[in-house]
Enzyme design. Structure first.
Site, PDB file in Angstrom:
ATOM      1  N   GLY A  12      39.440  58.730  63.135  1.00  0.00           N
ATOM      2  CA  GLY A  12      39.828  60.567  62.979  1.00  0.00           C
ATOM      3  C   GLY A  12      39.694  60.669  61.570  1.00  0.00           C
ATOM      4  CE  LYS A  89      41.346  57.752  82.737  1.00  0.00           C
ATOM      5  NZ  LYS A  89      40.303  58.291  83.961  1.00  0.00           N
ATOM      6  CB  THR A  90      43.301  59.671  75.813  1.00  0.00           C
ATOM      7  OG1 THR A  90      42.677  59.602  76.286  1.00  0.00           O
ATOM      8  CG2 THR A  90      43.566  59.245  74.333  1.00  0.00           C
ATOM      9  CB  ALA A 112      50.236  60.362  65.805  1.00  0.00           C
ATOM     10  CE1 TYR A 143      46.782  66.280  71.862  1.00  0.00           C
ATOM     11  CE2 TYR A 143      48.682  68.515  70.642  1.00  0.00           C
ATOM     12  CZ  TYR A 143      47.560  67.143  69.992  1.00  0.00           C
ATOM     13  OH  TYR A 143      48.024  66.921  69.178  1.00  0.00           O
ATOM     14  CE1 TYR A 157      56.604  51.502  78.674  1.00  0.00           C
ATOM     15  CE2 TYR A 157      56.154  48.933  77.609  1.00  0.00           C
ATOM     16  CZ  TYR A 157      55.365  50.063  78.416  1.00  0.00           C
ATOM     17  OH  TYR A 157      54.878  49.610  79.178  1.00  0.00           O
ATOM     18  CG  HIS A 179      33.185  66.608  62.810  1.00  0.00           C
ATOM     19  ND1 HIS A 179      32.520  68.363  62.878  1.00  0.00           N
ATOM     20  CD2 HIS A 179      32.188  65.922  62.894  1.00  0.00           C
ATOM     21  CE1 HIS A 179      30.758  67.704  63.399  1.00  0.00           C
ATOM     22  NE2 HIS A 179      31.307  65.860  63.498  1.00  0.00           N
TER      23      HIS A 179
HETATM   24  P1  NAD Z   1      41.014  63.462  65.292  1.00  0.00           P
HETATM   25  O1  NAD Z   1      40.303  64.316  66.258  1.00  0.00           O
HETATM   26  O2  NAD Z   1      39.986  63.689  63.990  1.00  0.00           O
HETATM   27  O3  NAD Z   1      41.759  61.803  65.641  1.00  0.00           O
HETATM   28  C1  NAD Z   1      41.868  61.453  66.452  1.00  0.00           C
HETATM   29  C2  NAD Z   1      40.920  60.178  66.559  1.00  0.00           C
HETATM   30  O4  NAD Z   1      41.189  59.480  68.095  1.00  0.00           O
HETATM   31  C3  NAD Z   1      39.612  60.230  67.065  1.00  0.00           C
HETATM   32  O5  NAD Z   1      38.691  59.268  65.652  1.00  0.00           O
HETATM   33  C4  NAD Z   1      39.084  60.089  68.185  1.00  0.00           C
HETATM   34  O6  NAD Z   1      37.707  59.078  68.497  1.00  0.00           O
HETATM   35  C5  NAD Z   1      40.430  58.885  68.686  1.00  0.00           C
HETATM   36  N1  NAD Z   1      40.378  58.918  69.971  1.00  0.00           N
HETATM   37  C6  NAD Z   1      40.661  60.013  70.976  1.00  0.00           C
HETATM   38  N2  NAD Z   1      40.864  59.377  72.350  1.00  0.00           N
HETATM   39  C7  NAD Z   1      40.704  57.588  71.950  1.00  0.00           C
HETATM   40  C8  NAD Z   1      40.639  57.015  73.245  1.00  0.00           C
HETATM   41  N3  NAD Z   1      40.841  57.232  75.049  1.00  0.00           N
HETATM   42  N4  NAD Z   1      40.338  55.646  72.538  1.00  0.00           N
HETATM   43  C9  NAD Z   1      40.489  55.211  71.302  1.00  0.00           C
HETATM   44  N5  NAD Z   1      40.249  56.576  70.751  1.00  0.00           N
HETATM   45  C10 NAD Z   1      39.791  57.463  70.930  1.00  0.00           C
HETATM   46  O7  NAD Z   1      42.203  64.230  65.300  1.00  0.00           O
HETATM   47  P2  NAD Z   1      43.527  64.068  63.786  1.00  0.00           P
HETATM   48  O8  NAD Z   1      44.015  65.569  64.092  1.00  0.00           O
HETATM   49  O9  NAD Z   1      43.171  62.934  63.152  1.00  0.00           O
HETATM   50  O10 NAD Z   1      44.547  63.324  64.585  1.00  0.00           O
HETATM   51  C11 NAD Z   1      45.445  62.151  65.221  1.00  0.00           C
HETATM   52  C12 NAD Z   1      46.996  61.946  65.959  1.00  0.00           C
HETATM   53  O11 NAD Z   1      47.700  62.810  65.393  1.00  0.00           O
HETATM   54  C13 NAD Z   1      46.231  63.009  66.924  1.00  0.00           C
HETATM   55  O12 NAD Z   1      47.164  61.812  68.274  1.00  0.00           O
HETATM   56  C14 NAD Z   1      47.061  64.291  66.868  1.00  0.00           C
HETATM   57  O13 NAD Z   1      47.820  64.567  68.685  1.00  0.00           O
HETATM   58  C15 NAD Z   1      48.259  64.352  66.453  1.00  0.00           C
HETATM   59  N6  NAD Z   1      48.240  65.064  65.673  1.00  0.00           N
HETATM   60  C16 NAD Z   1      47.816  65.996  64.328  1.00  0.00           C
HETATM   61  C17 NAD Z   1      48.051  66.828  64.073  1.00  0.00           C
HETATM   62  C18 NAD Z   1      47.288  67.617  62.656  1.00  0.00           C
HETATM   63  O14 NAD Z   1      47.251  69.077  62.666  1.00  0.00           O
HETATM   64  N7  NAD Z   1      45.829  66.895  62.628  1.00  0.00           N
HETATM   65  C19 NAD Z   1      49.127  67.332  64.768  1.00  0.00           C
HETATM   66  C20 NAD Z   1      49.673  67.077  65.554  1.00  0.00           C
HETATM   67  C21 NAD Z   1      49.940  66.379  65.878  1.00  0.00           C
END
Ligand code: NAD
Ligand code: UDP
Length: 309
Positions: A12, A89-90, A112, A143, A157, A179
């Site tokens: 991601g 679920k994720t 995260a 979420y 844990y 993206h």
């Molecule tokens: P993103 O959507 O680009 O990345 C998420 C990644 O997780 C993707 O590669 C996706 O394919 C993968 N994924 C989703 N469901 C999955 C599953 N069931 N099994 C395996 N892989 C799975 O989003 P991001 O911005 O890179 O965010 C990454 C993490 O950081 C997330 O957990 C998000 O909640 C957290 N976060 C991001 C932000 C932000 O502003 N970017 C803010 C707060 C928290």
């Protein structure tokens, strides 16, 4: 010391930048991703350095590792609301299976988490001690509550099984490799401005966010993993902007003549958000990249990306 590190969600936006930084430090990196919002292209330049396992974290996994970063979860509203049951679920099963993996291997695990645990906050700026204001049955709950319950699992844990944990609460982060159809505000406005399409402000544009550039955030996550603090700890850039200010700044930086149009505000959209980063600062962390600087880099990235679409 060279470590074997698993990054769940490594294909991601944030995950791929984290993989970059960990590879640069000389570690062996394994990326686990189901490619729901991630892209193989984000890791193409690391082809020889990162092992990629296509796997859904809702199912158990076993690999020998020293550290685990759990970033697996769609982060954009349009993506996490498309299949809300899968989002919950994720968050829950993903946290559970990766915590089990940490328990079995003795690895330290970092979650995260998100500023969304504060919901539509009644305390401003938000310190880690604030318990939040979340609608548990609204359209953001899959979420927000998923991430809140994941934090609960992490701390149980730690208390119950002595698993080494760290919980990072990430505030809005942006940068290259988002993206073009991600749906979050920074990428939406930049893509719209570059394509000369109206910038879509939701509501009156007076709601605020505080935007952190991706390189600053990644440094924070690695610092927290190396620290003994469990957290939770806020990571974000505390400089706050309204969405109207953001739209105007992006129009100015792109030189776009696109108009601004107004759409209804989505349900439960938080009105204001700014991290209190006192705790992160006590670890020696500070965001270095201003919104102006970060936007210029991100605009350059999208200009190149869109040239090939
Ligand atoms: P993103 O959507 O680009 O990345 C998420 C990644 O997780 C993707 O590669 C996706 O394919 C993968 N994924 C989703 N469901 C999955 C599953 N069931 N099994 C395996 N892989 C799975 O989003 P991001 O911005 O890179 O965010 C990454 C993490 O950081 C997330 O957990 C998000 O909640 C957290 N976060 C991001 C932000 C932000 O502003 N970017 C803010 C707060 C928290
Ligand atoms: N937003 C907007 N136009 C868009 C996308 C988002 O005005 O095209 C608003 C959205 O309503 C929210 C803010 O920008 O108030 C940040 O939205 P985003 O989805 O990026 O992050 P989050 O709401 O999860 O903090």
């Amino acid at each position: 010391m060279k470590k074997k590190i698993l990054v769940a969600g490594g294909a991601g936006f944030l995950g791929s930048h984290l993989c970059d930084a960990l590879v640069q430090q000389g570690h062996d990196v394994i990326c686990v991703d189901n490619f729901y919002t991630g892209r193989a292209a984000n890791l193409a330049h690391l082809e020889r350095c990162v092992e990629i396992i296509e796997h859904d974290v809702c199912h158990p996994l076993y690999v020998e590792v020293d550290e685990i970063y759990n970033l697996a979860c769609p982060a954009s509203r349009i993506h996490y609301q498309t299949d809300p049951v899968q989002t919950t679920k994720t968050s829950l099963l993903g946290a559970l299976h990766l915590l089990e993996l940490a328990r079995k291997t003795g690895a330290k695990i970092l979650q995260a988490s998100t500023s969304e645990v504060y919901g539509d906050p009644l305390v401003h700026p938000q310190p880690e001690t604030y318990w939040g204001h979340v609608n548990p049955i609204g359209i953001r709950a899959c979420y927000d509550e998923g991430k809140r319950c994941a934090e609960t699992l992490f701390f149980d844990y730690w208390r119950q099984y002595d698993v080494k944990i760290a919980v990072a609460r990430i505030f809005n982060t942006y940068g290259p490799r988002m993206h073009p159809n991600d749906g979050r505000v920074v990428s939406n406005f930049i893509v719209q401005a570059l394509q000369g399409k109206p910038l879509t402000i939701f509501g009156d544009g007076q709601q605020t966010r505080s935007f952190c550039f991706v390189s600053d955030l990644v440094q924070g996550l690695i610092l927290l993993m190396e620290n003994s603090l469990e957290g939770p700890i806020n990571f974000g850039n505390p400089v706050e902007f309204t969405m109207k200010e953001l739209a105007q700044l992006i129009l100015k930086l792109t030189g776009s003549k696109a108009e601004i149009c107004y759409h209804p505000l989505p349900q439960d959209d938080p009105k204001q958000r700014q991290p209190d980063i006192t705790l992160a600062q006590s670890l020696g962390w500070e965001p270095k990249i201003s919104l102006l600087e970060g936007l210029k880099t991100t605009i350059e990235y999208f200009s190149n990306e869109l040239a090939y679409v």
